[in-house]
Design a protein around this motif. Structure first.
Motif, PDB file in Angstrom:
ATOM      1  N   GLU A  27       0.850  -1.162   0.047  1.00  0.00           N
ATOM      2  CA  GLU A  27      -0.242   0.034  -0.051  1.00  0.00           C
ATOM      3  C   GLU A  27       0.796   1.268   0.076  1.00  0.00           C
ATOM      4  O   GLU A  27       0.683   2.136  -0.847  1.00  0.00           O
ATOM      5  CB  GLU A  27      -0.812  -0.051   1.170  1.00  0.00           C
ATOM      6  CG  GLU A  27      -1.558   1.308   1.446  1.00  0.00           C
ATOM      7  CD  GLU A  27      -2.764   1.411   0.149  1.00  0.00           C
ATOM      8  OE1 GLU A  27      -3.054   2.596  -0.006  1.00  0.00           O
ATOM      9  OE2 GLU A  27      -3.111   0.436  -0.586  1.00  0.00           O
ATOM     10  N   ILE A  28       1.886   1.126   0.646  1.00  0.00           N
ATOM     11  CA  ILE A  28       2.874   2.396   0.792  1.00  0.00           C
ATOM     12  C   ILE A  28       3.611   2.647  -0.774  1.00  0.00           C
ATOM     13  O   ILE A  28       3.559   3.638  -0.997  1.00  0.00           O
ATOM     14  CB  ILE A  28       4.035   2.395   1.967  1.00  0.00           C
ATOM     15  CG1 ILE A  28       3.074   2.255   3.332  1.00  0.00           C
ATOM     16  CG2 ILE A  28       4.945   3.160   1.706  1.00  0.00           C
ATOM     17  CD1 ILE A  28       4.148   1.942   4.378  1.00  0.00           C
ATOM     18  N   GLU A  29       3.918   1.422  -1.042  1.00  0.00           N
ATOM     19  CA  GLU A  29       4.589   1.769  -2.284  1.00  0.00           C
ATOM     20  C   GLU A  29       3.620   2.297  -3.470  1.00  0.00           C
ATOM     21  O   GLU A  29       4.030   2.976  -4.412  1.00  0.00           O
ATOM     22  CB  GLU A  29       5.165   0.329  -2.911  1.00  0.00           C
ATOM     23  CG  GLU A  29       6.069  -0.048  -2.164  1.00  0.00           C
ATOM     24  CD  GLU A  29       6.807  -1.385  -2.599  1.00  0.00           C
ATOM     25  OE1 GLU A  29       6.083  -2.299  -3.347  1.00  0.00           O
ATOM     26  OE2 GLU A  29       7.924  -1.805  -2.239  1.00  0.00           O
ATOM     27  N   ARG A  30       2.171   2.158  -3.277  1.00  0.00           N
ATOM     28  CA  ARG A  30       1.273   2.393  -4.290  1.00  0.00           C
ATOM     29  C   ARG A  30       0.934   4.123  -4.182  1.00  0.00           C
ATOM     30  O   ARG A  30       0.389   4.724  -5.005  1.00  0.00           O
ATOM     31  CB  ARG A  30      -0.097   1.725  -4.159  1.00  0.00           C
ATOM     32  CG  ARG A  30      -0.055   0.477  -4.891  1.00  0.00           C
ATOM     33  CD  ARG A  30      -1.177  -0.449  -4.756  1.00  0.00           C
ATOM     34  NE  ARG A  30      -1.686  -0.947  -3.899  1.00  0.00           N
ATOM     35  CZ  ARG A  30      -1.647  -1.964  -3.333  1.00  0.00           C
ATOM     36  NH1 ARG A  30      -0.729  -2.872  -3.717  1.00  0.00           N
ATOM     37  NH2 ARG A  30      -1.998  -2.174  -1.873  1.00  0.00           N
ATOM     38  N   ARG A  31       1.253   4.474  -2.923  1.00  0.00           N
ATOM     39  CA  ARG A  31       0.950   5.885  -2.561  1.00  0.00           C
ATOM     40  C   ARG A  31       1.871   6.833  -3.606  1.00  0.00           C
ATOM     41  O   ARG A  31       2.963   6.444  -3.903  1.00  0.00           O
ATOM     42  CB  ARG A  31       1.046   6.311  -1.271  1.00  0.00           C
ATOM     43  CG  ARG A  31       0.154   5.814  -0.471  1.00  0.00           C
ATOM     44  CD  ARG A  31       0.442   5.846   0.925  1.00  0.00           C
ATOM     45  NE  ARG A  31      -0.333   4.988   1.874  1.00  0.00           N
ATOM     46  CZ  ARG A  31      -0.215   4.878   3.116  1.00  0.00           C
ATOM     47  NH1 ARG A  31       0.843   5.417   3.717  1.00  0.00           N
ATOM     48  NH2 ARG A  31      -0.963   4.031   3.757  1.00  0.00           N
ATOM     49  N   SER A  32       1.409   8.058  -3.889  1.00  0.00           N
ATOM     50  CA  SER A  32       2.347   9.134  -4.336  1.00  0.00           C
ATOM     51  C   SER A  32       3.158   9.696  -3.200  1.00  0.00           C
ATOM     52  O   SER A  32       2.393  10.369  -2.417  1.00  0.00           O
ATOM     53  CB  SER A  32       1.377   9.957  -5.019  1.00  0.00           C
ATOM     54  OG  SER A  32       2.108  11.167  -5.515  1.00  0.00           O
ATOM     55  N   HIS A  33       4.411   9.830  -3.307  1.00  0.00           N
ATOM     56  CA  HIS A  33       5.233  10.502  -2.374  1.00  0.00           C
ATOM     57  C   HIS A  33       5.771  11.493  -3.069  1.00  0.00           C
ATOM     58  O   HIS A  33       7.149  11.666  -3.183  1.00  0.00           O
ATOM     59  CB  HIS A  33       6.291   9.435  -1.981  1.00  0.00           C
ATOM     60  CG  HIS A  33       5.554   8.093  -1.285  1.00  0.00           C
ATOM     61  ND1 HIS A  33       4.888   8.432  -0.002  1.00  0.00           N
ATOM     62  CD2 HIS A  33       5.175   7.121  -1.754  1.00  0.00           C
ATOM     63  CE1 HIS A  33       4.646   7.247   0.428  1.00  0.00           C
ATOM     64  NE2 HIS A  33       4.826   6.385  -0.352  1.00  0.00           N
ATOM     65  N   TRP A  34       5.030  12.692  -3.422  1.00  0.00           N
ATOM     66  CA  TRP A  34       5.743  13.695  -4.011  1.00  0.00           C
ATOM     67  C   TRP A  34       6.622  14.312  -3.188  1.00  0.00           C
ATOM     68  O   TRP A  34       7.680  14.871  -3.544  1.00  0.00           O
ATOM     69  CB  TRP A  34       4.448  14.511  -4.554  1.00  0.00           C
ATOM     70  CG  TRP A  34       5.205  16.019  -5.140  1.00  0.00           C
ATOM     71  CD1 TRP A  34       5.391  15.797  -6.550  1.00  0.00           C
ATOM     72  CD2 TRP A  34       5.382  17.277  -4.748  1.00  0.00           C
ATOM     73  NE1 TRP A  34       6.033  17.389  -6.648  1.00  0.00           N
ATOM     74  CE2 TRP A  34       5.937  17.989  -5.723  1.00  0.00           C
ATOM     75  CE3 TRP A  34       5.169  17.531  -3.326  1.00  0.00           C
ATOM     76  CZ2 TRP A  34       6.377  19.328  -5.240  1.00  0.00           C
ATOM     77  CZ3 TRP A  34       5.673  19.066  -3.015  1.00  0.00           C
ATOM     78  CH2 TRP A  34       6.054  19.705  -3.893  1.00  0.00           C
ATOM     79  N   SER A  35       6.337  14.668  -1.923  1.00  0.00           N
ATOM     80  CA  SER A  35       7.291  15.359  -0.990  1.00  0.00           C
ATOM     81  C   SER A  35       8.230  14.548  -0.875  1.00  0.00           C
ATOM     82  O   SER A  35       9.636  15.319  -0.655  1.00  0.00           O
ATOM     83  CB  SER A  35       6.499  15.735   0.137  1.00  0.00           C
ATOM     84  OG  SER A  35       6.033  14.671   0.862  1.00  0.00           O
ATOM     85  N   LEU A  36       8.430  13.304  -0.738  1.00  0.00           N
ATOM     86  CA  LEU A  36       9.534  12.485  -0.520  1.00  0.00           C
ATOM     87  C   LEU A  36      10.550  12.399  -1.728  1.00  0.00           C
ATOM     88  O   LEU A  36      11.729  12.547  -1.752  1.00  0.00           O
ATOM     89  CB  LEU A  36       9.326  10.864  -0.182  1.00  0.00           C
ATOM     90  CG  LEU A  36       8.537  10.797   1.343  1.00  0.00           C
ATOM     91  CD1 LEU A  36       8.225   9.422   1.599  1.00  0.00           C
ATOM     92  CD2 LEU A  36       9.478  11.291   2.492  1.00  0.00           C
ATOM     93  N   ARG A  37       9.988  12.375  -2.966  1.00  0.00           N
ATOM     94  CA  ARG A  37      10.556  12.542  -4.072  1.00  0.00           C
ATOM     95  C   ARG A  37      11.246  13.891  -4.107  1.00  0.00           C
ATOM     96  O   ARG A  37      12.550  13.808  -4.728  1.00  0.00           O
ATOM     97  CB  ARG A  37       9.613  12.236  -5.409  1.00  0.00           C
ATOM     98  CG  ARG A  37       9.131  10.613  -5.579  1.00  0.00           C
ATOM     99  CD  ARG A  37       8.530  10.483  -6.616  1.00  0.00           C
ATOM    100  NE  ARG A  37       8.093   9.333  -6.665  1.00  0.00           N
ATOM    101  CZ  ARG A  37       6.588   8.718  -6.843  1.00  0.00           C
ATOM    102  NH1 ARG A  37       5.767  10.019  -6.984  1.00  0.00           N
ATOM    103  NH2 ARG A  37       6.197   7.591  -6.643  1.00  0.00           N
ATOM    104  N   THR A  38      10.639  14.889  -3.978  1.00  0.00           N
ATOM    105  CA  THR A  38      11.352  16.168  -3.919  1.00  0.00           C
ATOM    106  C   THR A  38      12.455  16.478  -3.020  1.00  0.00           C
ATOM    107  O   THR A  38      13.562  16.837  -3.456  1.00  0.00           O
ATOM    108  CB  THR A  38      10.242  17.143  -3.619  1.00  0.00           C
ATOM    109  OG1 THR A  38       9.011  17.221  -4.575  1.00  0.00           O
ATOM    110  CG2 THR A  38      10.697  18.491  -3.817  1.00  0.00           C
ATOM    111  N   ALA A  39      12.167  15.567  -1.823  1.00  0.00           N
ATOM    112  CA  ALA A  39      13.241  15.977  -0.857  1.00  0.00           C
ATOM    113  C   ALA A  39      14.556  14.992  -1.401  1.00  0.00           C
ATOM    114  O   ALA A  39      15.589  15.352  -1.247  1.00  0.00           O
ATOM    115  CB  ALA A  39      12.747  15.524   0.361  1.00  0.00           C
ATOM    116  N   ALA A  40      14.303  13.710  -1.901  1.00  0.00           N
ATOM    117  CA  ALA A  40      15.312  12.927  -2.241  1.00  0.00           C
ATOM    118  C   ALA A  40      15.904  13.601  -3.366  1.00  0.00           C
ATOM    119  O   ALA A  40      17.292  13.600  -3.571  1.00  0.00           O
ATOM    120  CB  ALA A  40      14.813  11.476  -2.546  1.00  0.00           C
TER     121      ALA A  40
END
Length: 59
Positions: A27-40
């Motif tokens: 479920e976590i992998e299916r979520r959109s993680h825009w803020s995490l991707r931006t931070a990374a």
């Protein structure tokens, strides 16, 4: 004293717990993680910039 625990029952309980964790991770992998991707991306850009600066200083 202690109670006797059936190993088969304990293995089934462990299997259910591991399946629940696996479902949560899916479920976590299916979520959109825009803020995490931006931070990374920001951290990656900063790290490469720092490496380039370090190499530039040493050359």
């Amino acid at each position: 004293m202690g109670t006797i625990v059936d190993p088969h029952t304990e293995l089934q309980r462990l299997q259910r717990a591991l399946e629940a964790v696996s479902d949560d991770l899916d479920e976590i992998e299916r979520r959109s993680h825009w803020s995490l991707r931006t931070a990374a991306r920001t951290l990656s850009d900063d790290a490469s910039h720092n490496i380039e600066m370090s190499i530039g200083v040493q050359i």
